[in-house]
Motif scaffolding. Structure first.
Motif, mmCIF file in Angstrom:
data_model
loop_
_atom_site.group_PDB
_atom_site.id
_atom_site.type_symbol
_atom_site.label_atom_id
_atom_site.label_comp_id
_atom_site.label_asym_id
_atom_site.label_seq_id
_atom_site.Cartn_x
_atom_site.Cartn_y
_atom_site.Cartn_z
ATOM 1 N N THR A 26 1.012 -1.262 0.037
ATOM 2 C CA THR A 26 -0.097 -0.063 0.075
ATOM 3 C C THR A 26 0.860 1.349 -0.075
ATOM 4 O OG1 THR A 26 -1.792 -1.121 1.127
ATOM 5 C CG2 THR A 26 -1.781 1.560 1.172
ATOM 6 N N ALA A 27 2.180 1.184 0.917
ATOM 7 C CA ALA A 27 2.848 2.458 0.733
ATOM 8 C C ALA A 27 3.379 2.786 -0.576
ATOM 9 C CB ALA A 27 3.796 2.175 1.870
ATOM 10 N N ASP A 28 3.424 1.787 -1.373
ATOM 11 C CA ASP A 28 4.355 1.857 -2.760
ATOM 12 C C ASP A 28 3.330 3.147 -3.205
ATOM 13 O OD1 ASP A 28 3.925 1.246 -5.864
ATOM 14 O OD2 ASP A 28 5.660 0.336 -5.312
ATOM 15 N N GLY A 29 1.887 2.935 -3.225
ATOM 16 C CA GLY A 29 1.029 3.837 -3.680
ATOM 17 C C GLY A 29 0.640 3.776 -5.181
ATOM 18 N N ARG A 30 1.140 2.847 -5.815
ATOM 19 C CA ARG A 30 0.768 2.757 -7.107
ATOM 20 C C ARG A 30 -0.655 2.374 -7.599
ATOM 21 N NH1 ARG A 30 5.247 -1.069 -9.897
ATOM 22 N NH2 ARG A 30 5.812 -1.586 -7.747
ATOM 23 N N TYR A 31 -1.236 1.362 -6.957
ATOM 24 C CA TYR A 31 -2.480 1.124 -7.195
ATOM 25 C C TYR A 31 -3.615 2.226 -6.742
ATOM 26 C CZ TYR A 31 -3.630 -0.679 -2.095
ATOM 27 O OH TYR A 31 -3.843 -0.517 -0.696
ATOM 28 N N ILE A 32 -3.253 3.141 -5.657
ATOM 29 C CA ILE A 32 -4.194 4.193 -5.220
ATOM 30 C C ILE A 32 -4.022 5.207 -6.277
ATOM 31 C CG2 ILE A 32 -4.476 5.777 -3.610
ATOM 32 C CD1 ILE A 32 -3.186 3.752 -1.253
ATOM 33 N N ARG A 33 -2.487 5.432 -6.680
ATOM 34 C CA ARG A 33 -2.634 6.345 -7.805
ATOM 35 C C ARG A 33 -3.371 6.089 -9.101
ATOM 36 N NH1 ARG A 33 0.322 6.347 -12.097
ATOM 37 N NH2 ARG A 33 1.556 4.761 -11.560
ATOM 38 N N LEU A 34 -3.074 4.971 -9.661
ATOM 39 C CA LEU A 34 -3.878 4.359 -10.645
ATOM 40 C C LEU A 34 -5.648 4.555 -10.548
ATOM 41 C CD1 LEU A 34 -2.159 1.259 -11.431
ATOM 42 C CD2 LEU A 34 -2.170 2.973 -12.924
ATOM 43 N N GLY A 212 8.288 -11.006 -6.079
ATOM 44 C CA GLY A 212 7.424 -12.411 -5.324
ATOM 45 C C GLY A 212 6.750 -11.807 -4.124
ATOM 46 N N ILE A 213 7.126 -10.870 -3.497
ATOM 47 C CA ILE A 213 6.235 -10.330 -2.365
ATOM 48 C C ILE A 213 5.642 -8.848 -2.887
ATOM 49 C CG2 ILE A 213 6.773 -9.149 -0.151
ATOM 50 C CD1 ILE A 213 8.988 -10.897 0.095
ATOM 51 N N HIS A 214 6.498 -8.016 -3.604
ATOM 52 C CA HIS A 214 5.856 -6.782 -3.832
ATOM 53 C C HIS A 214 5.207 -7.078 -5.338
ATOM 54 C CE1 HIS A 214 8.782 -5.914 -0.646
ATOM 55 N NE2 HIS A 214 7.601 -4.998 -0.162
ATOM 56 N N PRO A 215 4.219 -6.505 -5.820
ATOM 57 C CA PRO A 215 3.518 -6.737 -7.241
ATOM 58 C C PRO A 215 4.576 -5.660 -7.964
ATOM 59 C CG PRO A 215 1.968 -6.585 -5.701
ATOM 60 C CD PRO A 215 3.116 -6.152 -4.819
ATOM 61 N N ASP A 216 4.479 -6.232 -9.310
ATOM 62 C CA ASP A 216 5.024 -5.120 -10.288
ATOM 63 C C ASP A 216 3.969 -4.446 -10.530
ATOM 64 O OD1 ASP A 216 3.387 -7.025 -11.654
ATOM 65 O OD2 ASP A 216 4.865 -7.514 -12.853
ATOM 66 N N THR A 217 4.263 -3.469 -11.680
ATOM 67 C CA THR A 217 3.076 -2.624 -11.958
ATOM 68 C C THR A 217 1.836 -3.170 -12.589
ATOM 69 O OG1 THR A 217 4.591 -0.490 -12.603
ATOM 70 C CG2 THR A 217 2.488 -0.662 -13.658
ATOM 71 N N PRO A 218 1.818 -4.046 -13.472
ATOM 72 C CA PRO A 218 0.813 -4.871 -14.124
ATOM 73 C C PRO A 218 -0.007 -5.612 -12.512
ATOM 74 C CG PRO A 218 2.461 -5.452 -15.247
ATOM 75 C CD PRO A 218 3.167 -4.409 -14.223
ATOM 76 N N GLY A 219 0.567 -5.923 -11.739
ATOM 77 C CA GLY A 219 0.053 -6.478 -10.501
ATOM 78 C C GLY A 219 -0.799 -5.236 -9.728
ATOM 79 N N HIS A 220 -0.209 -4.171 -9.585
ATOM 80 C CA HIS A 220 -0.783 -2.970 -9.002
ATOM 81 C C HIS A 220 -2.111 -2.701 -9.857
ATOM 82 C CE1 HIS A 220 1.678 -1.585 -5.613
ATOM 83 N NE2 HIS A 220 2.372 -2.217 -6.255
ATOM 84 N N GLU A 221 -2.056 -2.697 -11.213
ATOM 85 C CA GLU A 221 -3.162 -2.501 -12.178
ATOM 86 C C GLU A 221 -4.348 -3.542 -11.923
ATOM 87 O OE1 GLU A 221 -1.587 -2.695 -16.169
ATOM 88 O OE2 GLU A 221 -0.526 -0.798 -15.807
#
Length: 242
Positions: A26-34, A212-221
């Motif tokens: 969640t701290a990564d922020g990518r899925y929220i930004r998307l 393996g733990i943290h999703p890549d950008t497609p995972g956040h999508e």
């Protein structure tokens, strides 16, 4: 899941505030930004406020592995302050990845996760907010850079996790999906992410799902699309360049 907002007497034009609690994913922020960018483009009349509040390495269980550089932070150390400061209408929480501390399954660790999630849900409700829980994303052993440990190894950590750690997360997710923790809604992230991984690997056997733990950008999508669909009732087939 939009009924969570409607049941509180809130409409899109009323400006509901959604607080996102979680660990480094969640701290990564990518899925929220998307999500924010998609809403800005496709639902500009909506005034939904997304408030990210993830903390790297955080747990809901209060557990930490010996090899971690210092005790992992616990969301319970900051939850009251976050709720008071944000005053959200709904809080969305995603925990579990760190809570098994990368060990094989144990009833004791599982009990700590359950107790932590129950306390989290209760405190959010007592603050007057709706509660939406997300299952932990999967652990993908094939994407790990470091060593994977058998069940009889001397110790485990995020740097050297149990090789079948995803089985632990599957049990944690199953408990949430079975209604084990009171909430206004539970969103299954695990299933669409596993489907995403399987699909990508069918096209490219060397596909890596982040680390393996943290999703890549497609995972956040995938996470963003799932939240748009399940929480806000929006279908968002494409998020690239949103």
């Amino acid at each position: 899941m939009l009924h969570v907002l409607r049941n509180k007497g809130i409409t899109h034009t009323g400006g509901p505030k959604i607080l996102f609690l979680g660990d480094s994913i969640t701290a990564d922020g990518r899925y929220i930004r998307l999500i924010r960018e998609w809403l800005s483009r496709h639902r500009p009349e909506w005034t939904v406020e997304l408030a990210p509040s993830g903390v790297p390495s955080e747990t809901v269980s209060g557990l930490s592995e010996a090899a971690h550089p210092g005790p992992r932070p616990s969301v319970h150390e900051r939850l009251a302050g976050e709720l008071a400061a944000a005053a959200p209408d709904v809080a969305v929480a995603c925990y579990g990845m760190n809570d098994g501390i990368y060990h094989p399954f144990s009833d004791k660790r599982f009990g700590a996760y359950q107790a932590g999630m129950l306390a989290l849900s209760t405190q959010i409700r007592n603050a007057g907010a709706g509660v939406v829980l997300m299952t932990p994303p999967p652990f993908d052993a094939l994407s790990m850079n470091g060593p994977l440990q058998p069940a009889d190894a001397a110790d485990f950590s995020y740097l050297a996790p149990y090789e079948d750690y995803d089985q632990v997360l599957e049990r944690y997710a199953g408990w949430l999906l079975s209604g084990g923790c009171p909430a206004d809604g539970v969103i299954d992230l695990r299933t669409p992410l596993l489907e995403h991984i399987r699909h990508e690997r069918s096209l490219n056997a060397s596909y890596r799902y982040g680390d393996g733990i943290h999703p890549d950008t497609p995972g956040h999508e995938v996470i963003a699309r799932t939240l748009l669909r399940e929480l806000l009732r929006c279908e968002a087939d494409q998020l690239h360049g949103a």
